[in-house]
Write an enzyme that holds these catalytic residues in place. Structure first.
Site, short mmCIF file in Angstrom:
data_model
loop_
_atom_site.label_atom_id
_atom_site.label_comp_id
_atom_site.label_asym_id
_atom_site.label_seq_id
_atom_site.Cartn_x
_atom_site.Cartn_y
_atom_site.Cartn_z
N LYS A 155 0.74 -1.09 -0.17
CA LYS A 155 0.02 -0.02 0.08
C LYS A 155 1.02 1.41 -0.15
O LYS A 155 0.72 2.23 -0.95
CB LYS A 155 -0.87 -0.09 1.22
N GLU A 183 1.80 5.14 11.28
CA GLU A 183 2.63 4.08 10.64
C GLU A 183 4.13 4.28 11.19
O GLU A 183 4.45 4.76 11.73
CB GLU A 183 2.60 4.45 9.04
N ARG A 184 4.73 3.31 10.52
CA ARG A 184 6.23 3.19 11.01
C ARG A 184 6.97 4.45 10.68
O ARG A 184 7.11 5.01 9.65
CB ARG A 184 7.01 1.88 10.45
#
Length: 458
Positions: A155, A183-184
């Site tokens: 994604k 997110e990371r």
């Protein structure tokens, strides 16, 4: 004493504050009297004389009975052309190692000057340069597209390539806003470096609330990104490309906060305000007569279950849906998009043109038929199919492989030429495959080519 309050309780990131006289407004910021850097945001009512607040800073600053002061201000971020090419957090602080932002021009993350008379809906499509997206799920200018998929199916990689392609082509007419929610931090660093290396960072502003941050910060990062997009659209009259990674993490942050406030959960255990939370974000992302906002969102699908309520809450606001598949990813075809499960409201001959529409219908019919043929071939072998079915099966394999594409932002080495593929080229090539002009070639030869001109003649 009128603007003061005191802390009654602390539960995770939720702090209950009792107010003395004047009740605070929603979104007002409280600060500790003895530590102004400790910030609370009024979220909702707790009782007749108290409110629940989101702790936007670490909770070790707070203690029961501490006095807090209502600043009567809301969370603001710096805006203007000087934020382009930069990365910040929800407080407007730089996280790219460069100088501090100038707050002479700032904007509330909750500002919403919605004028229904000024809202327009475009009938033009926006090319992304990604073959499979432009052909199967065309996006309207000013529309919203969602990229759905489980963990590790590509994604963010697909979103990064779309940012690069459109920003490069629309550099003079568009600015881009990227909102990284939950997110990371590694992915954020990689995106920043990829945009810098490919020369499009100067037209992009990035705002992050990575997964290591508390849920209140992650939750508000979505609103901060929308505020940046609103300012560029309404004040600077610029066309905006708004990117969100990941909208499911926004819902998840709200779920965590709802649990801490002991709210009665809705379906699937999510917060009861899930639908309105999504509405507050998406209904601010509209186009006006002067400028347009085109939105790209990634939506994590937990356990690959697209019926999850957190995923379903996003669907009503999207004009196009791109579903990434794990089994296609495992086959080594990237981007791993399931074209039969993906769709777009722009798939109309009045919008995309009769040629594209007819070619799309023929291709989808072929791919649907190939699903049955693939099951038969796996049981009794491809050689047992009739001649006509073998031809159909082979053409479907060729089209699937043709739709694979190298991504310049994901390549470990510098590619010699752009990976952007015009839609007109894709339509022309697919028509040639459907006609049987390339039946003499093996399907493997079509993997990761840009166009049919890359096929070597026998």
């Amino acid at each position: 004493m009128k603007k003061k309050g005191s802390i009654l309780s602390i539960k995770g990131q939720i702090v209950e504050v009792a107010f003395y006289d004047n009740p605070p407004r929603r979104y007002d910021l409280y600060v500790m009297e003895d530590d102004p850097k400790a910030v609370l945001e009024v979220y909702t009512s707790a009782s007749a004389q108290s409110v629940y607040c989101l702790s936007l800073t670490q909770t070790h600053h707070f203690y029961k009975g501490a006095d807090v002061i209502n600043t009567e201000k809301t969370l603001t971020i710096p805006v203007g052309t000087h934020v382009l090419g930069r990365a910040m957090n929800v407080f407007g602080e730089p996280i790219d190692g460069k100088e501090n932002f100038n707050f002479d021009e700032s904007y509330s993350i909750f500002a919403n000057n919605k004028n229904p008379e000024n809202i327009v809906v475009s009938k033009e499509t926006l090319e992304t340069g990604v073959k499979i997206v432009d052909f199967f799920t065309p996006l309207l200018k000013g529309g919203k597209i969602g990229l759905f998929g489980g963990a590790g199916v590509g994604k963010t990689v697909l979103l990064t390539e779309i940012i690069h392609n459109i920003s490069l082509k629309q550099k003079d007419s568009h600015v881009s806003v990227f909102s990284g929610i939950g997110e990371r931090s590694r992915e954020g660093q990689e995106l920043y470096e990829a945009l810098d290396e490919t020369g499009v960072l100067s037209s992009v502003v990035l705002i992050y609330g990575e997964m290591s941050k508390n849920p209140a910060v992650r939750y508000r990062t979505g609103f901060a990104g929308v505020a940046l997009a609103e300012h560029f659209r309404d004040v600077q009259k610029k066309n905006v490309l708004f990117f969100v990674d990941n909208m499911y993490r926004f819902a998840q942050a709200g779920y965590e906060l709802g649990t801490l406030m002991s709210q009665i959960p809705s379906e699937g255990g999510y917060q009861p305000t899930l639908a309105s939370d999504m509405a507050h974000i998406h209904e601010r992302l509209y186009s006006t007569k002067e400028s347009e906002v085109t939105t790209f969102e990634t939506i994590y699908v937990p356990a690959d279950d697209i019926t999850d309520p957190g995923v379903q809450a996003v669907l009503p606001y999207l004009d196009a849906r791109v579903v990434l598949s794990r089994w296609i990813y495992q086959e080594g075809r990237f981007p791993a998009i399931n074209t039969l499960h993906s769709n777009s409201s722009a798939l109309n001959p009045d919008i995309i043109g009769q040629e594209h529409y007819d070619t799309y219908l023929q291709t989808q019919a072929l791919l649907k038929e190939s699903v049955n043929l693939e099951k038969i071939a796996s049981l009794i072998g491809e050689s047992e199919l009739s001649q006509e079915n073998r031809i159909m099966f082979k053409r479907s394999q060729i089209i699937k492989n043709y739709m694979t594409q190298k991504f310049i932002t994901a390549s470990g080495e510098k590619l010699q030429k752009s990976t952007y593929v015009p839609l007109s080229s894709t339509i022309h090539d697919v028509k040639a495959i459907l006609k049987g002009d390339y039946d003499i070639y093996l399907p493997q030869e079509f993997l990761y080519i840009q166009s049919l001109s890359d096929i070597k003649l026998p």
